[in-house]
Design a protein around this motif. Sequence first.
Motif, PDB file in Angstrom:
ATOM      1  N   LEU A   1       9.731  12.119   7.619  1.00  0.00           N
ATOM      2  CA  LEU A   1       9.844  10.971   6.716  1.00  0.00           C
ATOM      3  C   LEU A   1       8.933  11.216   5.514  1.00  0.00           C
ATOM      4  CD1 LEU A   1       9.623   7.247   7.944  1.00  0.00           C
ATOM      5  CD2 LEU A   1       9.097   7.972   5.632  1.00  0.00           C
ATOM      6  N   TYR A   2       9.502  11.164   4.324  1.00  0.00           N
ATOM      7  CA  TYR A   2       8.683  11.482   3.146  1.00  0.00           C
ATOM      8  C   TYR A   2       8.501  10.321   2.177  1.00  0.00           C
ATOM      9  CZ  TYR A   2      12.945  11.873   0.273  1.00  0.00           C
ATOM     10  OH  TYR A   2      14.109  11.614  -0.406  1.00  0.00           O
ATOM     11  N   PHE A   3       9.309   9.262   2.303  1.00  0.00           N
ATOM     12  CA  PHE A   3       9.213   8.184   1.312  1.00  0.00           C
ATOM     13  C   PHE A   3       9.814   6.913   1.894  1.00  0.00           C
ATOM     14  CE2 PHE A   3      10.378   6.006  -2.725  1.00  0.00           C
ATOM     15  CZ  PHE A   3       9.187   6.152  -3.422  1.00  0.00           C
ATOM     16  N   ALA A   4       9.199   5.777   1.570  1.00  0.00           N
ATOM     17  CA  ALA A   4       9.738   4.477   1.983  1.00  0.00           C
ATOM     18  C   ALA A   4       9.578   3.505   0.831  1.00  0.00           C
ATOM     19  CB  ALA A   4       9.014   3.961   3.223  1.00  0.00           C
ATOM     20  N   ARG A   5      10.599   2.701   0.610  1.00  0.00           N
ATOM     21  CA  ARG A   5      10.535   1.726  -0.487  1.00  0.00           C
ATOM     22  C   ARG A   5      11.159   0.413  -0.052  1.00  0.00           C
ATOM     23  NH1 ARG A   5      14.229   5.597  -3.539  1.00  0.00           N
ATOM     24  NH2 ARG A   5      16.280   5.291  -2.588  1.00  0.00           N
ATOM     25  N   GLN A   6      10.698  -0.639  -0.707  1.00  0.00           N
ATOM     26  CA  GLN A   6      11.225  -1.974  -0.424  1.00  0.00           C
ATOM     27  C   GLN A   6      11.554  -2.653  -1.738  1.00  0.00           C
ATOM     28  OE1 GLN A   6       8.740  -5.353   1.213  1.00  0.00           O
ATOM     29  NE2 GLN A   6      10.043  -4.979   2.992  1.00  0.00           N
ATOM     30  N   SER A   7      12.768  -3.164  -1.850  1.00  0.00           N
ATOM     31  CA  SER A   7      13.195  -3.831  -3.076  1.00  0.00           C
ATOM     32  C   SER A   7      12.615  -5.240  -3.120  1.00  0.00           C
ATOM     33  CB  SER A   7      14.723  -3.907  -3.123  1.00  0.00           C
ATOM     34  OG  SER A   7      15.196  -4.863  -2.180  1.00  0.00           O
ATOM     35  N   PRO A   8      12.586  -5.869  -4.300  1.00  0.00           N
ATOM     36  CA  PRO A   8      12.100  -7.251  -4.392  1.00  0.00           C
ATOM     37  C   PRO A   8      12.899  -8.215  -3.517  1.00  0.00           C
ATOM     38  CG  PRO A   8      12.228  -6.256  -6.567  1.00  0.00           C
ATOM     39  CD  PRO A   8      12.884  -5.295  -5.622  1.00  0.00           C
ATOM     40  N   GLU A   9      14.149  -7.851  -3.204  1.00  0.00           N
ATOM     41  CA  GLU A   9      14.987  -8.713  -2.362  1.00  0.00           C
ATOM     42  C   GLU A   9      14.728  -8.508  -0.873  1.00  0.00           C
ATOM     43  OE1 GLU A   9      16.181  -8.221  -6.264  1.00  0.00           O
ATOM     44  OE2 GLU A   9      16.278  -6.618  -4.754  1.00  0.00           O
ATOM     45  N   GLY A  10      13.860  -7.554  -0.524  1.00  0.00           N
ATOM     46  CA  GLY A  10      13.511  -7.349   0.875  1.00  0.00           C
ATOM     47  C   GLY A  10      14.294  -6.257   1.576  1.00  0.00           C
ATOM     48  N   HIS A  11      15.091  -5.487   0.832  1.00  0.00           N
ATOM     49  CA  HIS A  11      15.835  -4.375   1.433  1.00  0.00           C
ATOM     50  C   HIS A  11      14.918  -3.155   1.504  1.00  0.00           C
ATOM     51  CE1 HIS A  11      19.242  -1.873   2.505  1.00  0.00           C
ATOM     52  NE2 HIS A  11      18.856  -0.998   1.586  1.00  0.00           N
ATOM     53  N   THR A  12      14.773  -2.600   2.716  1.00  0.00           N
ATOM     54  CA  THR A  12      13.840  -1.496   2.935  1.00  0.00           C
ATOM     55  C   THR A  12      14.596  -0.228   3.307  1.00  0.00           C
ATOM     56  OG1 THR A  12      12.220  -3.094   3.747  1.00  0.00           O
ATOM     57  CG2 THR A  12      11.763  -0.772   4.177  1.00  0.00           C
TER      58      THR A  12
END
Length: 280
Positions: free
Chosen positions: A193-204
């Motif tokens: 796993l190299y990267f994780a992001r979460q959008s302002p709407e809560g989608h991860t």
Amino acid sequence: MDRMMTLARSIALLGLGAVFGGCAAKQPPPVQHYALGMSRADYRDYTGSKASPCDAEPRWFAEELTAVNGLLARFVKETEQAEDAQAQEHPQHLALLEEGLRTLPPVLKVHENNLRALTTCGFRRTGAFPDLAQRGTALLAEAQGRMALAPRIQAAAALREAQRQWREEGPAREAKARETWCPKPSQVGQPDLYFARQSPEGHTEWLFCDGHVVEKTGDAEPALLSPEGLTKAERRRVQPKKYLDAARAYPTEEMDRQPTAATLQAPAAPGSGSAAGTAN
């Protein structure tokens, strides 16, 4: 006789000195020039010079009050959209407000002192002075109120700019994380796993070096998405539980998220948004 004439001359000179000294003491303070945006105003700091505007030429004093009132009126009008990021003239209004925040406070203080001193002058009820005093007091309050809002408006503008940069620089952060954490070549079935992001709407999303992605929206359970084009042999090497476990174990504080007012003020976590993780 000569001695008496000399004494008389000395007394006369002393008298003239006292007269001229008294006149010099009542000289008005020097004119100060101030510019704010496209506005200009000349004024005098009577209180700071230990003088009184009541001793000044009334016409000059009226012109000074008029000039500062006009500058404040324009400042109030041309900063009213500083808080509305959608307004057409928001950038110009915000810039003027920030300029005022840096340079206007001393002028406001002098104007406040001059208006207060006017109430003690004998000419305060003559000519334009009543209107100047009333308008000046109102404009002073409006300008001070606008200045009080400035830090909040600046913080909101800084947050919008940080969020814009976060969106624009997202692909670069992801690419850098892949370059840093992914082995070359990556192996399908190895949950790096190299990267994780979460959008302002809560989608991860949790991104893995072999192209797999774990997604989660709201309260739903996370799901593993496989890249297209995998062979049957590669699919057999994929163990979904390992990917899901790696996603769950990823440090929440290192997830790449849109800045908020709270995170903008806090120091950034080292390696935020680009820490690697591998489930064994």
